[in-house]
Design a protein around this motif. Structure first.
Motif, PDB file in Angstrom:
ATOM      1  N   LYS A   1      34.678  52.671 -41.983  1.00  8.69           N
ATOM      2  CA  LYS A   1      35.514  53.613 -43.175  1.00  8.69           C
ATOM      3  C   LYS A   1      35.630  55.485 -42.283  1.00  8.69           C
ATOM      4  CE  LYS A   1      37.565  54.251 -46.301  1.00  8.69           C
ATOM      5  NZ  LYS A   1      39.438  54.058 -46.490  1.00  8.69           N
ATOM      6  N   LEU A   2      35.046  55.456 -42.009  1.00 14.70           N
ATOM      7  CA  LEU A   2      35.211  56.840 -41.491  1.00 14.70           C
ATOM      8  C   LEU A   2      36.512  56.750 -39.902  1.00 14.70           C
ATOM      9  CD1 LEU A   2      33.054  59.940 -41.941  1.00 14.70           C
ATOM     10  CD2 LEU A   2      34.632  59.497 -39.352  1.00 14.70           C
ATOM     11  N   ILE A   3      36.110  56.121 -39.481  1.00 17.50           N
ATOM     12  CA  ILE A   3      36.938  55.855 -38.372  1.00 17.50           C
ATOM     13  C   ILE A   3      38.468  55.636 -38.668  1.00 17.50           C
ATOM     14  CG2 ILE A   3      37.360  54.566 -36.481  1.00 17.50           C
ATOM     15  CD1 ILE A   3      35.358  56.308 -36.414  1.00 17.50           C
ATOM     16  N   GLU A   4      38.924  54.328 -39.771  1.00 19.66           N
ATOM     17  CA  GLU A   4      40.037  54.896 -39.819  1.00 19.66           C
ATOM     18  C   GLU A   4      40.452  55.085 -41.253  1.00 19.66           C
ATOM     19  OE1 GLU A   4      39.253  49.406 -41.680  1.00 19.66           O
ATOM     20  OE2 GLU A   4      38.782  50.957 -42.414  1.00 19.66           O
ATOM     21  N   ASP A   5      40.072  56.107 -41.934  1.00 21.82           N
ATOM     22  CA  ASP A   5      40.518  57.353 -42.231  1.00 21.82           C
ATOM     23  C   ASP A   5      40.960  58.482 -41.121  1.00 21.82           C
ATOM     24  OD1 ASP A   5      40.318  55.912 -44.766  1.00 21.82           O
ATOM     25  OD2 ASP A   5      38.559  57.091 -45.434  1.00 21.82           O
TER      26      ASP A   5
END
Length: 185
Positions: free
Chosen positions: A133-137
Motif C-alpha cells: 500500500k505504501l509503494i502504491e501510494d
C-alpha cells in the motif's frame, strides 16, 4: 557512493552511473522493455517501512504517522531519480514488489544462513500488504497516473544483508485464459 534524496534522506550504496544520452524512444519501443517487458524497475535502498495505520485529529481528519509519511516521501524521491519515462496511463498494470528486510543480529549462524538463502522467510509483522500500500501510494503521480491502473499485484518478503524494496512494473496481458469460462450467475 552516497545517494542523496532531495528532501535530505540518503543511503550509502555502490551505484554504477548510467549514461542517459540515448535516442528518444516511445516507452514501448525501448530495448529493455522489448527484451524484458518491463515498464519500470525501481530499487529503493534502506530498511523498508510499511504503511502505518492512519491517525485522526480531534476534528476527524486522517493523516499518516510520521514514520510512514517520511518513508513514502523517500520512496517518491528515489523513484523520481530512477524513473525518467512518461507517466503510465490508460493501460492495465502488473506490479511486483519484493521487500528485503534486514537479518536480525541476535540469531545463530545456521538460522542466518537459512534466512539469507530464502529457506526461512519473514512470517512476522508487518504484513506484505502494508508494504504494498505504501509503494502504491508513493509511486502515484511519479510512475503511474493513478493506482487504479494496477490490476495485478504481488508482494513478497525476504531477508537480506542489503535491505531494500524492488518494484517491477509490467503491462498486464489483456487476454483471458482459454480454460476459464465466463461466470454464470
Amino acid at each position: 557512493m552516497t545517494i542523496k534524496y532531495p528532501a535530505g534522506g540518503m543511503v550509502s550504496k555502490d551505484v554504477q552511473p548510467v549514461d542517459d544520452d540515448s535516442v528518444e524512444l516511445t516507452l514501448r519501443d525501448h530495448p529493455l522493455i522489448r527484451r524484458y517487458g518491463r515498464l519500470a524497475y525501481l530499487v529503493i535502498h534502506g530498511e523498508p517501512v510499511p504503511a502505518g495505520r492512519p491517525r485522526f485529529t480531534r476534528q476527524g481528519h486522517a493523516f499518516d504517522p510520521k514514520r510512514s509519511r517520511d518513508y513514502k516521501k523517500l520512496v517518491s524521491e528515489a523513484a523520481a531519480l530512477q524513473y525518467h519515462s512518461e507517466l503510465l496511463h490508460g493501460i492495465p498494470l502488473k506490479v511486483d514488489v519484493k521487500v528485503y528486510r534486514h537479518v536480525q543480529s541476535s540469531i545463530s549462524k545456521v538460522e542466518r544462513a537459512k534466512r539469507l538463502s530464502g529457506k526461512h522467510r519473514p512470517i512476522v509483522k508487518p504484513d506484505a500488504s502494508n508494504y504494498l500500500k505504501l509503494i502504491e501510494d508513493a509511486l502515484t503521480g511519479i510512475v503511474w497516473e493513478d493506482d487504479n491502473l494496477i490490476t495485478d499485484v504481488s508482494c513478497s518478503k525476504y531477508y537480506s544483508d542489503d535491505p531494500r524494496i524492488e518494484v517491477t512494473v509490467t503491462e498486464t496481458g489483456a487476454k483471458r485464459p482459454n480454460n476459464l469460462k465466463e461466470p454464470h450467475y
